[in-house]
Structures are given as structure tokens and as C-alpha cells.
Enzyme design. Structure first.
Site, PDB file in Angstrom:
ATOM      1  N   LEU A  32       0.905  -1.224   0.145  1.00 44.91           N
ATOM      2  CA  LEU A  32       0.107  -0.018  -0.215  1.00 44.91           C
ATOM      3  C   LEU A  32       0.885   1.328   0.061  1.00 44.91           C
ATOM      4  CD1 LEU A  32      -3.074  -0.859   2.297  1.00 44.91           C
ATOM      5  CD2 LEU A  32      -2.864  -0.574   0.056  1.00 44.91           C
ATOM      6  N   CYS A  33       2.078   1.324   0.704  1.00 42.80           N
ATOM      7  CA  CYS A  33       2.862   2.476   0.690  1.00 42.80           C
ATOM      8  C   CYS A  33       3.605   2.800  -0.544  1.00 42.80           C
ATOM      9  CB  CYS A  33       3.976   2.393   1.960  1.00 42.80           C
ATOM     10  SG  CYS A  33       5.173   0.884   1.296  1.00 42.80           S
ATOM     11  N   THR A  34       3.495   1.788  -1.424  1.00 44.28           N
ATOM     12  CA  THR A  34       4.117   2.042  -2.940  1.00 44.28           C
ATOM     13  C   THR A  34       2.909   2.791  -3.697  1.00 44.28           C
ATOM     14  OG1 THR A  34       5.465   0.075  -2.947  1.00 44.28           O
ATOM     15  CG2 THR A  34       4.713   1.112  -4.945  1.00 44.28           C
TER      16      THR A  34
END
Ligand SMILES: [Zn+2]
Lengths: 532, 449
Positions: free
Chosen positions: B210-212
Site C-alpha cells: 500500500l505504501c508504494t
């Protein structure tokens, strides 16, 4: 969205619109529309080929209802070609479907020029003599030929044409073209803009692994007289050096660098496969050279000079841990180099065209571009004339197959599929075709097969008795499931061929057709490709 | 080769295989007209899925001597099916696949009877599946395969020596395709590996972190998944995203385009958006034909032993040249699905309710919403409500009593478990042993694992 685009969505995702156009331009001729032929065409009609012509002289019998989905009870006594053609038309009204009520064997004898109108001929259930004649006709007319046959629980598929150059667009075994073992000046100077000792941990964990490897390789080379790691110990040490640069356990970019470090160790320059292609006899460019071989000639020049031993750069990079900005910058570096290489190749192509007396713009830019992008992956498939293979097969291979456990059943089927045709020529029926002759047919088939083997130069070679028995038991039956499988393989190979037939559009030559003869073994599914 | 004496019966070609003795055949092959007639009269095959593989399977089986077929599929026909699902026409779009497919095959092949079931596979009673001799799977989802596999394996019983009882083996043939590649396999529960034994062949799909998606998008797919997984919830909090709703899809596409422009990322198209969001697997007619035909051929062999059987996993790859390979995989001796059952030792005083609670905590099982059956009798059923009410009073009784005071026996349980963050239905066989009951020694309990 237009309806055809939706209808073909699941295949457009594989071969794109150019691939689809290649299919839609093709005209296919089918010889014999029993289940093997009908099922082959079914898959092609669903995919949207341009036109089909079904050639079969037989009338529908009750027995056909048991193995062919495309004939029905109400058509008994009528032309099989007509009935199958009508069903196929129902599957896709965009396809132009025609039939000719005539026996293929007669057409081959009396009207050889008939076949030159097609892009591809698929001939099913032909006996050896007709296959050889048809193959000669198709070679001469430069028409591709696919042969397919189902026989009991066995069968074969074989492609025949002079040459097939492929540019693999999605080869799975090719590495990304990153040049980490041989970076060009712009990539090196881009890498110099990064500091692996940067204090900010967020910046540190977003340095793309390509940059890490270029810098680490450079450091290594400086302390090793210009050489890169080559021994197992050196490679291990190199990885340890990368690991030592990590500042946190969660640095995915460093993990990716360690995993991809083998790309630094890879040998420079081109593969031996490609070396072979650029050394091919066809490379002497003249006015008769095909576009493909002219492009290869330009490539050879490039590798020798501008490329410094390397092919033009592909230009794309895989996804990797990075900030968006640095990733986009890196992409631009690779694309700029690919563009420069393309310009160099284009110049070479244009001057070659001029030299051989052709319009220097006769090969379009898009094709040259696609060629550059895939230059590392060129492949040329050549097929022997069927007559040559049948009369003088590659003897060392044949002998190897006969004694190799993995191949002996498949080569046994190959020999027996040929022996049944010899048998039929001698005895006027296939072995085991009639219940009454089963007992005498087994030894007859055996001696026919042994005779064939000795004619091919394999004196004293034998085949498994069980297999000979099974072949007689099959009695030339065309079982639906086997026909659907053999026909399925034939149609898949045809689709790959048709992408090639986007003629001058090298772009769509993206799948590699099989080479050799595919022998289907429906007994235990240990099928094999034989190169004879 | 025309000859007046060629018998022109409908089974002209198949008769060669079924009426004549052979050398490379199974031990129980008894060639003759009876074999052909029995195949037509008694063999019952269920085809699971009426899509690309299912359409082919129905045709292939109907032309391989089978006359009693049933097919189950919950889907309706879509335009994108028409490039390979050859039993469907443009005017059929919107109709149930199972029904149209059955009708088309019956229209063309007289004597064949196909019963369609337009429903989810979980909607059928387990006993429905026990009615078939062979189950042929033409599915594209791992969860559905896993479910049918657990159903077929639940019929399997072991004798006191822990050998599978032959009459309880429910053979399955399974096919799958993706683009130019595919596989066909034969599953003989208890003998060859079941789907679960080799589940590692189907690794779960890798998801983007999700951080990407939120911070460092680099590809078109990152932008699409950002719009689909993050932005949608931010903007439409509470409204579930429906991949079949064209407005929803268009919204995700538009958002993905905006994000891609913001970050200078090329390649977002409507087609790619659909592909990423719906996880569309490319599919072509020829591969489906090849894999289905292999499955149908194996079904015929299982039913008649007219040849050797595939042992036990065939892979096909036509993307680069042509590669086929047969691999003989081995059973996982500790498989929870096709083994003799998970050993559970309980006190005879344990109530059914307590037993059900135990299953939720059991580290190997983690089952919730559990229904329990013992020798075909429902001890507790979660659904339908009528059955739940009828069996509710059993919850306060002891399991020992409910199982007829046997010292040990097998129960089948049905519930949901979580796998890769997804809730899935599953069936498990449990080998229940009551502690301290006569006839049970330590040796017995140890052998049941
Ligand atoms: Zn298992």
C-alpha cells in the site's frame, strides 16, 4: 467500445490489435473436415480469421455423428464440407466461410495452383504420398502448410515452410536489458549523482537498485584492475559488500540489488544464438533480401561499430523500489539511449536499402523500432521438406530417440504412423480397420515397420510389441477427444504462424512456433517433439 | 479405402477402443459391447463450470460415449466469452451459461442428456456431488477448485489399516488455462495428490504494498490500484466497489489517469484498468480445446480403463515453441483434506457446542460457522434456518452420545476459514477419539494422526 473489440478482449490482451489484424487478413484452406480438421478450424473461426475454405469430397455417414460435433443427423448423406462450413459460419459471422466438395487427394493431383491463393493450408488425415506432394506445391507457392493427424490415441502435428524469422516480444527466459555489466557514459554519470552514504534514511532506501549496482560495480572495477566479479568467491564478496551498505533491515532497494547482482556478473556482448544469426548465409544483402535479413545486416554493422559489441538497448526497465521522480528519471536515461541506438540502426538500414537499389524508405520506422527493441531475441526457424525428412531423416537423432527411454514411445508412434500408410498402400486398408483381419494385421504391421526402419538406415531396430498391437487396435479410428486435442495444437500453431504473416509487420511476429514434429501420445500423455 | 463392410454405427470409431482387447490398458478393462453400453447407461459425470473449458468438456464427453452429464455454473453469458466459448452466440448474452451450453450440445448429439444447474457450487448439498462417478473441473478460480476438491475428498473413507476404501474414491479431472499455457491433472483422492496436497502449484497473487501505491507509484498498474483500493474508499466511503458496474470502472480509470499524469507515468488505458482491477486472465480458444480434450480423454480412461491414465499432472506451454510435460506428484501424507482426517481427542463429556468452539481455536483448522455431520446424519447445521432450528437442540448434548457412543469415528465438518485474507468455505474430515473409553489404547490414538 465497439462490439468486436469486446468480443476479442481476452485474446487482444495476448496479441494486441496488430496481432488481431494479422488474423483477420488471413485466408485458410482446410483439407478434410473430419473432427481433426473441424476442430482446428473452429478455434480459428472463433478467434476471427479472415476467411476459410473447407475442402472435403465425402458425404456424411452415421459414423461421423459419433466423432464430429459439426455434423448432425439431418445431414446424413449430404456433403460433409457443406455441413461443417455452415456450422463454422454460425460461430462467427465476421469470417468468410466457403466450401468445396472435392477430395483433397484429387485436388493435389489435378489442380496444384489452387493452393497458391491461401495464406495457409491446414491438411488433416492425409496419407504420406499426398502429404509429400502437397508440401512440394506449398513450398513452391510460398504458402505455409500445417499437417495434422489423429490416429487412435496418437497423432502428430508438423509445420512446413521455408523459413520463419521470429522476434519474441514476451520471451520468459530473457533478462531485462539493463547493461549493468557494461553501462554507457550517460548511465554512469547519472549514477554519480547519487550518494550511497547519504544520511537521510528515506533517501537511502529509495535509491533504485540499478544505481546501487552500477556504483558498486564501478567501485569493484576500480580496485580490481577494471574487471568485474567472476569467481564464485568474488561474487559472494560483491554481495557482502552491498549488504554492508544497508543501514536498515527494511531496505527493499538493497535486497533487490543483492538479488539482481548476477546481472553485473553476466557476460558482455551478444548471445551465441544471435551470433549464429548474424553469421548466417542469408545476411549478404542484395535486392532479393527480405526485410528481415536486411535488418539483420544492419544489426551486424551496428554490433561491430556503434554498439561496441552490444545490440541496441531495449529501453524499458522493470519496476523497482524507488521514489517516483528518480524512477522516471532513470526511465528517461534508458529511453534516450534506446532512441539513440535506434537512430543509428535506422541510418544503417536506409543506406543498405539504397545500396541494394531499393527505396530507402521502404522499411517503415515502426518496424525498425520494433526490431531494435527485440534485437536480442531474434530467432530463425527453418523446416525441412517433408519428402527429405521422410526419405533421409536425421539418422543420429533417430537412433538416439529409439534408444532413449523418454523418446522411444514417441518415436515408435512416429514410425508406426508412417508404417500404417505403407500398410494401407500395400493391403488397401489400414491395419486393424476391420475386425476380421486383426490377427494377420499385427504381424504385417510389424514387418512393415521393421522394413521402414531399415529403409531409413536403422537396421535391426525394433519397436515395442505392445505399441504395434495398440496401433492395430486403433484401426485408424478418429476419436473425438484426440481430434480435439490434435486440432487444438494445430490451431494454436497456426495462430502463431499467422502473427508472422502480418507479412512486413515484424511487430506482430511475437510467438515462437514449434519446431520439428509433435508426436501426440494419448496413452500416457508423454508426447514429444522430434527433430528429424 | 471405401468398403461396404465398414460398420457405420454411431460409435464406429469409439468401438475400436472399447470393443477390442489391448495391451496398454488398465487391469479392469473388459472390452466388449457391454462396456460401451454401461458407459452410456450408468456412467454419470459432473462438469463444474460451463465456460471456456466447460463448453469444450461437455462436447468432448458427449462425443466420447458419455450420455449422462450434468453441468453447474452460476454465471451468465457475456460478450467477452464469445471468442472461445463456442456453444454461445451473441443473442445468448445474459442467459445462464449452464442452460444454454446443455441445450446446444443436446440439440446436436442425440441420446445425450445434460442437466444444467444454474447456481453456486456451494448451494448444492454435499450429497449432490456423491451421485457422480467422476467430477470434471473446468474452473478458473483456486477457491472453487479447493471447495470441490474438499467435497470429493470428504467422501473418502479409510479402512482400519489406513488404506483408502476403493468404493469411496471420487475421481476428479481438473483443467486450467492462461493464454498459451495450461494444465490437466487426474486426482484420485487417497491415491494421487489432491488439489490441497499440491496447493503450492497455485501461489497466491502478489499484491502491491500500500505504501508504494500511496507514496511512490512507478507503473500504470500502481496508479490503477491506487484509484481502486485507496481513492475509491476515500471518496465513496461505504459504497462497495463493483467491478461489473461500468460507472465504477470508468471512475477508477479516470482517477488512475489523473494520478498517472501527476507522476508522469505512461500506459494507463481503460483495457488495462479492467485487467488489473478484475484480474482478467487472457484466454484463447485453442488452449481451452487442448486442455479440455486431455481432461475428457482421461475421464474416458478412468471410466473404462481402456488405456493407461495420466499420472498425474500434465503441463502444456505453447508460448515459446511447444512444451508438454508429465509430472508425477506425490501425496502430502499430512494433508488435512485427503488424509484419514485430523485427529481430535476429546473428553466424552464434551458437548457439541463445546466441540464446535474447539474447532475455531484448533491451530490447524481455525473453522468458524461450523456445521457437523456424522455418517450422513446432520448433528448441527448452520443453514438453512429450518435445519438450524431442527438441529439446535443437539448443541447441548454430548458429542459422544450423538455419535452413538463409539470410542472413535469420523465426522465431517463444514465451515469457513481465512486464507490469504479471504474467507473461504471448506470441508474437513475429523477423526474423533474419545479419551478414556474402553477399547482405545495409546497405540490406536497415535496411529490415527
Ligand atoms: Zn490432499
Amino acid at each position: 467500445m465497439a462490439e468486436p473489440k469486446v468480443k476479442y478482449d481476452r485474446q487482444l490482451r495476448i496479441w494486441g490489435e496488430q496481432g488481431q489484424t494479422a488474423l483477420e487478413k488471413s485466408s485458410i484452406c482446410l483439407l478434410n473436415c473430419g473432427p481433426t480438421g473441424s476442430e482446428t478450424l473452429k478455434n480459428l473461426v472463433l478467434g476471427g480469421v479472415g476467411s476459410i475454405t473447407v475442402v472435403d469430397g465425402s458425404k456424411i455417414e452415421e459414423g461421423d455423428l459419433g466423432n464430429n460435433f459439426m455434423v448432425d443427423e439431418s445431414s446424413i448423406g449430404q456433403s460433409k464440407a457443406k455441413c461443417v462450413c455452415a456450422f463454422l459460419q454460425e460461430l462467427n459471422d465476421a469470417v468468410k466461410a466457403k466450401f468445396i466438395e472435392e477430395y483433397p487427394e484429387e485436388l493435389i493431383e489435378t489442380n496444384p495452383s489452387f493452393f497458391s491463393q491461401f495464406t495457409l493450408v491446414v491438411a488433416t488425415q492425409l496419407v504420406e504420398d499426398s502429404m509429400i506432394k502437397l508440401d512440394r506445391i506449398c513450398r513452391e507457392a510460398n504458402v505455409m502448410l500445417i499437417l495434422a493427424r489423429s490416429y487412435g490415441l496418437t497423432g502428430f502435428v508438423r509445420i512446413s515452410l521455408k523459413e520463419h524469422a521470429v522476434i519474441e516480444s514476451k520471451p520468459e527466459h530473457f533478462l531485462d536489458d539493463l547493461r549493468l555489466n557494461n553501462p554507457w557514459p550517460e548511465l554512469k554519470s547519472f549514477a554519480e549523482g547519487f550518494d550511497l552514504n547519504v544520511q537521510d534514511p528515506v533517501v537511502h532506501k529509495h535509491i533504485p537498485y540499478v544505481i546501487i549496482l552500477v556504483k558498486m560495480a564501478d567501485e569493484w572495477a576500480k580496485s580490481h584492475g577494471g574487471a568485474l566479479p567472476s569467481t564464485r568467491e568474488e561474487k559472494k564478496e560483491f554481495k557482502e559488500l552491498i549488504k554492508a551498505r544497508m543501514v536498515g533491515q527494511d531496505e527493499d532497494n538493497y535486497k533487490e540489488a543483492i538479488e539482481a547482482s548476477f546481472k553485473v556478473f553476466a557476460p558482455k556482448g551478444i548471445s551465441s544464438d544471435l551470433q549464429q544469426i548474424i553469421n548466417d548465409n542469408c545476411i549478404e544483402a542484395d535486392s532479393n533480401s527480405s526485410d528481415f535479413w536486411l535488418l539483420v545486416a544492419a544489426l551486424k554493422e551496428f554490433i561491430a561499430h556503434e554498439g561496441g559489441g552490444e545490440t541496441p538497448l531495449e529501453g524499458s526497465i522493470p519496476d523497482m523500489t524507488s521514489s517516483t521522480e528518480q524512477y522516471v528519471n532513470l526511465q528517461n536515461i534508458y529511453q534516450a539511449k534506446a532512441e539513440a541506438d535506434f537512430v543509428a540502426i535506422e541510418r544503417l538500414v536506409r543506406s543498405l536499402l539504397k545500396k541494394v537499389g531499393r527505396d530507402s524508405n521502404s522499411i517503415p520506422k515502426t518496424m525498425i523500432k520494433s526490431f531494435c527493441k527485440n534485437a536480442r531475441k531474434l530467432k530463425v526457424c527453418r523446416y525441412r521438406l517433408i519428402e527429405d525428412e521422410f526419405n533421409s531423416p536425421n539418422l543420429p537423432e533417430l537412433q538416439k530417440y529409439l534408444t532413449d527411454e523418454d523418446y522411444s514411445t514417441a518415436v515408435g508412434i512416429y514410425i508406426l504412423l508412417r508404417a500404417v500408410d505403407r500398410f494401407a498402400a500395400n493391403y488397401n486398408s489400414f491395419p486393424g480397420q476391420f475386425d476380421s483381419a486383426m490377427d494377420e494385421d499385427v504381424p504385417r504391421l510389424k514387418s512393415t515397420a521393421v522394413g521402414l526402419l531399415s529403409d531409413l538406415g536403422c537396421n535391426g531396430a525394433t519397436l515395442a510389441e505392445d505399441l504395434i498391437n495398440e496401433m492395430c487396435r486403433f484401426g485408424a479410428a478418429e476419436l473425438h477427444a484426440v481430434a480435439a486435442l490434435v486440432g487444438g495444437i494445430a490451431s494454436q500453431e497456426i495462430i502463431k504462424k499467422l502473427h508472422y504473416l502480418g507479412s512486413s509487420q515484424l511487430i506482430t511476429r511475437q510467438f515462437v512456433p514449434m519446431s520439428g514434429t509433435f508426436i501426440f501420445n494419448g496413452i500416457d500423455h508423454k508426447s514429444q517433439l522430434l527433430s528429424l | 479405402m471405401a468398403d461396404a463392410s465398414v460398420q457405420s454405427s454411431r460409435s464406429r470409431d469409439l468401438d475400436k477402443l472399447l470393443l477390442r482387447p489391448g495391451n496398454l490398458v488398465g487391469p479392469r478393462f473388459e472390452p466388449g459391447p457391454e462396456m460401451r453400453d454401461d458407459l452410456q447407461t450408468y456412467a454419470r459425470v459432473l462438469v463444474v463450470g460451463a465456460g471456456g473449458l466447460g463448453c469444450e468438456l461437455l462436447k468432448d464427453l458427449a462425443l466420447s460415449g458419455f450420455r449422462n452429464l450434468e453441468v453447474i455454473d452460476m454465471d451468465r453469458i457475456e460478450v467477452t466469452n464469445l471468442n472461445r466459448q463456442f456453444l454461445f452466440r451473441l443473442e445468448d448474452v445474459g442467459k445462464p451459461k449452464a442452460e444454454v451450453a446443455s441445450k446446444r450440445v443436446m440439440e446436436r448429439i442425440s441420446g445425450v442428456n445434460i442437466v444444467p444447474h444454474f447456481c453456486r457450487i456451494e448451494d448444492k448439498d454435499i450429497s449432490f456431488y456423491n451421485d457422480f462417478n467422476i467430477i470434471a473441473l473446468g474452473l478458473d478460480s483456486i477457491e472453487a477448485r479447493s471447495y470441490i476438491n474438499s467435497v470429493a475428498c470428504s467422501f473418502l473413507e479409510y479402512d482400519s489399516d489406513n488404506n483408502p476404501r476403493e468404493e469411496t474414491i471420487k475421481p476428479m479431472v481438473d483443467g486450467g488455462t492462461e493464454g498459451f499455457k495450461g494444465h490437466a491433472r487426474v486426482i484420485m483422492p487417497g491415491i494421487t495428490p489432491c488439489f490441497e496436497c499440491t496447493i503450492w502449484l497455485f501461489p497466491p497473487q502478489v499484491k502491491f504494498p500500500l505504501c508504494t501505491l500511496a507514496e511512490t507509484p512507478r507503473t500504470a498498474a500502481h496508479c490503477i490500484e491506487y484509484a481502486h483500493l485507496i481513492k475509491w474508499n476515500e471518496v465513496h466511503g461505504g459504497v462497495a466497489f463493483d467491478p461489473d458496474n461500468p460507472q465504477h470502472m470508468k471512475w477508477v480509470y479516470d482517477e488512475a489517469v489523473k494520478r498517472a499524469e501527476l507522476f508522469g507515468i505512461p500506459g494507463v488505458t481503460y483495457s488495462l484498468t479492467q485487467g488489473v482491477v478484475k484480474n482478467i486472465i487472457p484466454a484463447i480458444a485453442s488452449t481451452n480445446a487442448i486442455i479440455s480434450a486431455a481432461c475428457a480423454l482421461e475421464t474416458l480412461k478412468i471410466a473404462t480403463e481402456c488405456s493407461k491414465t495420466l499420472s498425474n499432472y500434465l503441463t502444456y506451454n505453447g508460448a515459446e515453441g511447444l512444451h508438454t510435460k508429465v509430472t508425477e506428484f506425490e501425496r502430502d501424507k499430512d494433508c488435512l483434506v485427503c488424509g484419514p482426517g485430523v485427529l481430535i481427542e476429546v473428553d466424552p463429556s464434551v458437548t457439541l457446542q463445546k466441540f464446535i468452539d474447539l474447532l475455531e481455536e484448533h491451530p490447524k483448522l481455525r473453522l468458524s460457522r461450523v456445521s457437523v455431520t456424522h455418517r450422513g446424519k446432520n448433528l448441527y447445521m448452520q443453514a438453512p434456518p429450518v435445519l438450524e432450528e431442527m438441529t439446535r437442540s443437539n448443541l447441548s448434548l454430548t458429542l459422544f452420545e450423538l455419535m452413538g457412543k463409539l470410542s472413535k469415528d469420523v465426522v465431517n465438518v463444514n465451515g469457513t476459514t481465512t486464507k490469504n485474507d479471504q474467507k473461504i468455505s471448506c470441508l474437513r474430515k475429523l477423526s474423533v477419539v474419545f479419551k478414556g473409553i474402553d477399547g482405545v489404547t495409546d497405540m490406536d490414538t497415535a496411529g490415527g494422526a
